[in-house]
Design a protein around this motif. Structure first.
Motif, PDB file in Angstrom:
ATOM      1  N   MET A 150       0.832  -1.196   0.000  1.00 51.00           N
ATOM      2  CA  MET A 150       0.000   0.000   0.000  1.00 51.00           C
ATOM      3  C   MET A 150       0.867   1.247   0.000  1.00 51.00           C
ATOM      4  O   MET A 150       0.612   2.185  -0.719  1.00 51.00           O
ATOM      5  N   SER A 151       1.884   1.283   0.821  1.00 54.97           N
ATOM      6  CA  SER A 151       2.645   2.512   0.987  1.00 54.97           C
ATOM      7  C   SER A 151       3.812   2.637   0.010  1.00 54.97           C
ATOM      8  O   SER A 151       4.564   3.589   0.084  1.00 54.97           O
ATOM      9  N   GLU A 152       3.938   1.701  -0.916  1.00 53.32           N
ATOM     10  CA  GLU A 152       5.033   1.756  -1.881  1.00 53.32           C
ATOM     11  C   GLU A 152       4.943   2.982  -2.773  1.00 53.32           C
ATOM     12  O   GLU A 152       5.960   3.523  -3.191  1.00 53.32           O
ATOM     13  N   ARG A 153       3.736   3.445  -3.042  1.00 53.94           N
ATOM     14  CA  ARG A 153       3.561   4.611  -3.904  1.00 53.94           C
ATOM     15  C   ARG A 153       3.761   5.914  -3.153  1.00 53.94           C
ATOM     16  O   ARG A 153       3.872   6.971  -3.775  1.00 53.94           O
ATOM     17  N   HIS A 154       3.828   5.869  -1.857  1.00 50.54           N
ATOM     18  CA  HIS A 154       3.937   7.079  -1.033  1.00 50.54           C
ATOM     19  C   HIS A 154       4.996   6.881   0.052  1.00 50.54           C
ATOM     20  O   HIS A 154       4.676   6.850   1.240  1.00 50.54           O
ATOM     21  N   PRO A 155       6.256   6.789  -0.349  1.00 42.18           N
ATOM     22  CA  PRO A 155       7.295   6.516   0.651  1.00 42.18           C
ATOM     23  C   PRO A 155       7.419   7.604   1.717  1.00 42.18           C
ATOM     24  O   PRO A 155       7.736   7.300   2.874  1.00 42.18           O
ATOM     25  N   GLU A 156       7.177   8.849   1.356  1.00 40.76           N
ATOM     26  CA  GLU A 156       7.272   9.920   2.353  1.00 40.76           C
ATOM     27  C   GLU A 156       6.204   9.757   3.422  1.00 40.76           C
ATOM     28  O   GLU A 156       6.464   9.923   4.608  1.00 40.76           O
ATOM     29  N   LEU A 157       4.984   9.418   3.007  1.00 37.95           N
ATOM     30  CA  LEU A 157       3.912   9.208   3.979  1.00 37.95           C
ATOM     31  C   LEU A 157       4.193   7.982   4.831  1.00 37.95           C
ATOM     32  O   LEU A 157       3.930   7.986   6.038  1.00 37.95           O
ATOM     33  N   LYS A 158       4.739   6.947   4.212  1.00 42.79           N
ATOM     34  CA  LYS A 158       5.098   5.746   4.968  1.00 42.79           C
ATOM     35  C   LYS A 158       6.144   6.095   6.029  1.00 42.79           C
ATOM     36  O   LYS A 158       6.073   5.646   7.171  1.00 42.79           O
ATOM     37  N   ARG A 159       7.112   6.919   5.661  1.00 43.58           N
ATOM     38  CA  ARG A 159       8.159   7.335   6.585  1.00 43.58           C
ATOM     39  C   ARG A 159       7.566   8.150   7.733  1.00 43.58           C
ATOM     40  O   ARG A 159       7.957   7.997   8.887  1.00 43.58           O
ATOM     41  N   ARG A 160       6.583   9.012   7.424  1.00 48.68           N
ATOM     42  CA  ARG A 160       5.928   9.788   8.481  1.00 48.68           C
ATOM     43  C   ARG A 160       5.223   8.884   9.479  1.00 48.68           C
ATOM     44  O   ARG A 160       5.266   9.125  10.687  1.00 48.68           O
ATOM     45  N   VAL A 161       4.567   7.846   8.990  1.00 46.44           N
ATOM     46  CA  VAL A 161       3.878   6.904   9.881  1.00 46.44           C
ATOM     47  C   VAL A 161       4.898   6.185  10.767  1.00 46.44           C
ATOM     48  O   VAL A 161       4.704   6.065  11.978  1.00 46.44           O
ATOM     49  N   ALA A 162       5.988   5.743  10.163  1.00 42.45           N
ATOM     50  CA  ALA A 162       7.015   5.033  10.933  1.00 42.45           C
ATOM     51  C   ALA A 162       7.640   5.946  11.989  1.00 42.45           C
ATOM     52  O   ALA A 162       7.842   5.533  13.139  1.00 42.45           O
ATOM     53  N   ASP A 163       7.939   7.177  11.610  1.00 43.46           N
ATOM     54  CA  ASP A 163       8.518   8.131  12.566  1.00 43.46           C
ATOM     55  C   ASP A 163       7.544   8.411  13.714  1.00 43.46           C
ATOM     56  O   ASP A 163       7.941   8.476  14.876  1.00 43.46           O
ATOM     57  N   ALA A 164       6.274   8.575  13.376  1.00 42.38           N
ATOM     58  CA  ALA A 164       5.264   8.853  14.396  1.00 42.38           C
ATOM     59  C   ALA A 164       5.099   7.663  15.336  1.00 42.38           C
ATOM     60  O   ALA A 164       4.931   7.833  16.547  1.00 42.38           O
ATOM     61  N   ARG A 165       5.188   6.459  14.788  1.00 39.80           N
ATOM     62  CA  ARG A 165       5.076   5.250  15.614  1.00 39.80           C
ATOM     63  C   ARG A 165       6.257   5.160  16.590  1.00 39.80           C
ATOM     64  O   ARG A 165       6.085   4.841  17.768  1.00 39.80           O
ATOM     65  N   ALA A 202      -0.909  10.820  10.628  1.00 42.38           N
ATOM     66  CA  ALA A 202       0.003  10.299   9.612  1.00 42.38           C
ATOM     67  C   ALA A 202      -0.583   9.058   8.946  1.00 42.38           C
ATOM     68  O   ALA A 202      -0.513   8.902   7.717  1.00 42.38           O
ATOM     69  N   LEU A 203      -1.179   8.185   9.735  1.00 42.83           N
ATOM     70  CA  LEU A 203      -1.805   6.991   9.183  1.00 42.83           C
ATOM     71  C   LEU A 203      -2.997   7.351   8.300  1.00 42.83           C
ATOM     72  O   LEU A 203      -3.159   6.794   7.202  1.00 42.83           O
ATOM     73  N   ALA A 204      -3.804   8.269   8.747  1.00 42.92           N
ATOM     74  CA  ALA A 204      -4.952   8.715   7.945  1.00 42.92           C
ATOM     75  C   ALA A 204      -4.491   9.319   6.625  1.00 42.92           C
ATOM     76  O   ALA A 204      -5.086   9.055   5.571  1.00 42.92           O
ATOM     77  N   ASP A 205      -3.436  10.119   6.670  1.00 39.40           N
ATOM     78  CA  ASP A 205      -2.911  10.722   5.439  1.00 39.40           C
ATOM     79  C   ASP A 205      -2.454   9.645   4.469  1.00 39.40           C
ATOM     80  O   ASP A 205      -2.708   9.745   3.266  1.00 39.40           O
ATOM     81  N   LEU A 206      -1.782   8.634   4.978  1.00 42.15           N
ATOM     82  CA  LEU A 206      -1.326   7.531   4.116  1.00 42.15           C
ATOM     83  C   LEU A 206      -2.502   6.779   3.512  1.00 42.15           C
ATOM     84  O   LEU A 206      -2.546   6.535   2.300  1.00 42.15           O
ATOM     85  N   LEU A 207      -3.488   6.463   4.333  1.00 39.43           N
ATOM     86  CA  LEU A 207      -4.664   5.738   3.830  1.00 39.43           C
ATOM     87  C   LEU A 207      -5.423   6.549   2.786  1.00 39.43           C
ATOM     88  O   LEU A 207      -5.858   6.018   1.769  1.00 39.43           O
ATOM     89  N   ARG A 208      -5.569   7.821   3.034  1.00 39.50           N
ATOM     90  CA  ARG A 208      -6.296   8.681   2.088  1.00 39.50           C
ATOM     91  C   ARG A 208      -5.549   8.826   0.767  1.00 39.50           C
ATOM     92  O   ARG A 208      -6.159   8.909  -0.284  1.00 39.50           O
ATOM     93  N   ALA A 209      -4.242   8.840   0.845  1.00 36.45           N
ATOM     94  CA  ALA A 209      -3.440   8.955  -0.380  1.00 36.45           C
ATOM     95  C   ALA A 209      -3.590   7.710  -1.245  1.00 36.45           C
ATOM     96  O   ALA A 209      -3.456   7.776  -2.466  1.00 36.45           O
ATOM     97  N   GLU A 210      -3.887   6.599  -0.614  1.00 37.23           N
ATOM     98  CA  GLU A 210      -4.038   5.338  -1.338  1.00 37.23           C
ATOM     99  C   GLU A 210      -5.400   5.210  -2.005  1.00 37.23           C
ATOM    100  O   GLU A 210      -5.579   4.395  -2.883  1.00 37.23           O
ATOM    101  N   HIS A 211      -6.360   6.021  -1.585  1.00 37.20           N
ATOM    102  CA  HIS A 211      -7.706   5.898  -2.152  1.00 37.20           C
ATOM    103  C   HIS A 211      -7.986   7.014  -3.070  1.00 37.20           C
ATOM    104  O   HIS A 211      -8.169   7.959  -3.263  1.00 37.20           O
TER     105      HIS A 211
END
Length: 67
Positions: free
Chosen positions: A1-16, A58-67
Motif C-alpha cells: 500500500m505505501s510503496e507509492r507514497h514513501p514519504e507518507l510511509k516514513r511519516r507513519v514510521a517516525d510517528a510510531r 500520519a496513518l490517515a494521510d497515508l490511507l487517504r493517499a491510497e484511495h
C-alpha cells in the motif's frame, strides 16, 4: 500500500517510533511514582496524547493517499 507514497510511509514510521518513546518515558515516570517519588506524569501523559494524535493523522494521510 505505501510503496507509492514513501514519504507518507516514513511519516507513519517516525510517528510510531515517537509514540513508543513517549510511552516508555511515561512508564518510567510511573515506576518512579510507584516507588514513592513525589512527582506526577501529567507532562508525559500529554506527550503520549500528542504522539497518538500525530500517529493517527500520519496513518490517515497515508490511507487517504491510497484511495
Amino acid at each position: 500500500m505505501s510503496e507509492r507514497h514513501p514519504e507518507l510511509k516514513r511519516r507513519v514510521a517516525d510517528a510510531r517510533l515517537e509514540l513508543a518513546a513517549v510511552i516508555l518515558a511515561m512508564d518510567a515516570v510511573d515506576e518512579r511514582i510507584q516507588a514513592g517519588e513525589k512527582i506526577h506524569s501529567l507532562q508525559e501523559q500529554a506527550a503520549v496524547e500528542q504522539a497518538k494524535n500525530t500517529h493517527a493523522q500520519a496513518l490517515a494521510d497515508l490511507l487517504r493517499a491510497e484511495h
